[in-house]
Design a protein around this motif. Structure first.
Motif, PDB file in Angstrom:
ATOM      1  N   GLY A 120      95.787  -8.252  66.599  1.00 55.65           N
ATOM      2  CA  GLY A 120      95.814  -8.469  68.039  1.00 55.65           C
ATOM      3  C   GLY A 120      96.034  -9.922  68.393  1.00 55.65           C
ATOM      4  N   GLN A 121      96.591 -10.137  69.564  1.00 56.39           N
ATOM      5  CA  GLN A 121      96.880 -11.487  70.025  1.00 56.39           C
ATOM      6  C   GLN A 121      95.619 -12.159  70.561  1.00 56.39           C
ATOM      7  OE1 GLN A 121      99.925 -12.904  69.539  1.00 56.39           O
ATOM      8  NE2 GLN A 121     100.311 -10.969  68.445  1.00 56.39           N
ATOM      9  N   ALA A 122      95.558 -13.481  70.406  1.00 56.92           N
ATOM     10  CA  ALA A 122      94.363 -14.219  70.810  1.00 56.92           C
ATOM     11  C   ALA A 122      94.054 -14.044  72.286  1.00 56.92           C
ATOM     12  CB  ALA A 122      94.545 -15.702  70.478  1.00 56.92           C
ATOM     13  N   GLU A 123      95.086 -13.995  73.130  1.00 55.76           N
ATOM     14  CA  GLU A 123      94.842 -13.857  74.564  1.00 55.76           C
ATOM     15  C   GLU A 123      94.265 -12.490  74.915  1.00 55.76           C
ATOM     16  OE1 GLU A 123      99.375 -13.452  73.860  1.00 55.76           O
ATOM     17  OE2 GLU A 123      97.700 -14.670  73.115  1.00 55.76           O
ATOM     18  N   VAL A 124      94.634 -11.462  74.150  1.00 57.45           N
ATOM     19  CA  VAL A 124      94.078 -10.129  74.378  1.00 57.45           C
ATOM     20  C   VAL A 124      92.595 -10.113  74.007  1.00 57.45           C
ATOM     21  CG1 VAL A 124      94.213  -7.689  73.729  1.00 57.45           C
ATOM     22  CG2 VAL A 124      96.308  -9.031  74.029  1.00 57.45           C
ATOM     23  N   SER A 200      94.007   0.202  71.026  1.00 59.96           N
ATOM     24  CA  SER A 200      92.945   0.523  71.986  1.00 59.96           C
ATOM     25  C   SER A 200      92.494  -0.688  72.788  1.00 59.96           C
ATOM     26  CB  SER A 200      91.744   1.134  71.256  1.00 59.96           C
ATOM     27  OG  SER A 200      92.083   2.358  70.661  1.00 59.96           O
ATOM     28  N   ILE A 201      92.431  -1.854  72.156  1.00 61.89           N
ATOM     29  CA  ILE A 201      91.946  -3.037  72.868  1.00 61.89           C
ATOM     30  C   ILE A 201      92.940  -3.471  73.942  1.00 61.89           C
ATOM     31  CG2 ILE A 201      91.424  -5.500  72.626  1.00 61.89           C
ATOM     32  CD1 ILE A 201      90.014  -4.857  70.023  1.00 61.89           C
ATOM     33  N   THR A 202      94.233  -3.364  73.659  1.00 59.98           N
ATOM     34  CA  THR A 202      95.212  -3.740  74.686  1.00 59.98           C
ATOM     35  C   THR A 202      95.140  -2.799  75.880  1.00 59.98           C
ATOM     36  OG1 THR A 202      96.993  -2.455  73.636  1.00 59.98           O
ATOM     37  CG2 THR A 202      96.774  -4.761  72.997  1.00 59.98           C
TER      38      THR A 202
END
Length: 264
Positions: A120-124, A200-202
């Motif tokens: 996952g991306q840091a901003e997410v 799921s987190i996005t």
């Protein structure tokens, strides 16, 4: 084999085999209870949430098949498979990864609990921390396709070991997420539970809009996602997904005719 009983204080659960997949037929509430009951200090293990695509993956990838067969908890992620199983008189339960993740953050994980996120991306991840007021988030984002790079896998395993957490959210798709969790188990140095949760987190942070509720209720999330990203997802849903659904329908007919039983 019942994989819950030897490694958890949670009561043993029956297993169902359907479409070549293995399910613990739990409701959302039951699955959340199972996750909350598992002590953080237990050796590292895995939660997976199979859908129709997993049936194709298990047939094509022997390593993924072995991992799926041994995961501590395996809950149904697909309304389509649940409806197909119901034709054979079987209830698969329904506890999809995206719903479980949301319930964990809403009901189980305290703001100061340590959590670890791989992928996952840091901003997410920053969005996730802000939404739930999380103050102890450790995040490592391996390079694309890292599962084929021993040094990158080693670095990710070391990060998990160095940042112990009750829940380790592995934010990447199958089979890479499951294979990475298996590498952690084989290493033997980590505790906690790896949750193979894909995107799921996005979705939870609003970066990927969820399907409308009426589509969710009718098992049409796949159609919503396909319409949004046809170039990326057509093979997942129209080839792999239909393959898994076909296996499920064959099983349902066999259950009705008494040719096989869903119980493992």
């Amino acid at each position: 084999m019942n994989s819950l009983s030897p490694r958890s204080v949670f009561e043993p659960q029956p297993e169902i085999r359907f479409a070549g997949l293995r399910f613990h037929p739990l409701t959302m509430d039951e699955a959340v209870t199972a996750l909350a009951a598992r002590p953080a200090a237990l050796p590292f293990d895995i939660l997976i949430t199979p859908n129709a695509e997993h049936a194709w993956l298990r047939r094509k990838d022997q390593e993924f098949d072995r991992i799926s067969a041994e995961a501590w908890l395996s809950t149904n992620d697909s309304r389509v498979l649940r409806k197909a199983a119901a034709l054979g008189g079987v209830d698969l339960g329904f506890a999809p990864g995206s719903h479980l993740v949301e319930r964990l953050f809403q009901e189980v994980i305290a703001a100061d609990d340590p959590i670890t996120v791989i992928g996952g991306q840091a901003e997410v991840i920053a969005d996730l921390a802000r939404r739930f007021g999380l103050t102890n988030v450790s995040h490592h984002n391996p390079p694309m396709g890292f599962i084929h790079d021993p040094a990158a896998v080693r670095a990710a395993i070391d990060f998990v070991v160095a940042h112990p957490a009750r829940f380790v959210f592995v934010a990447m798709g199958p089979p890479q997420s499951e294979k990475f969790c298996q590498r952690i188990i084989q290493d033997g140095g980590a505790t906690g539970l790896g949750l193979c949760i894909g995107s799921s987190i996005t979705t939870l942070t609003g970066r990927t809009p969820p399907a409308p509720q009426w589509m969710e209720a009718r098992g049409l999330v796949w159609l919503y996602r396909l319409a949004r990203e046809p170039g990326r997802l057509w093979k997942r849903y129209l080839v792999r997904g239909l393959y898994g659904l076909g296996l499920g329908l064959v099983d349902s007919v066999a259950f009705r005719l008494g040719l096989k039983t869903p119980r493992a």
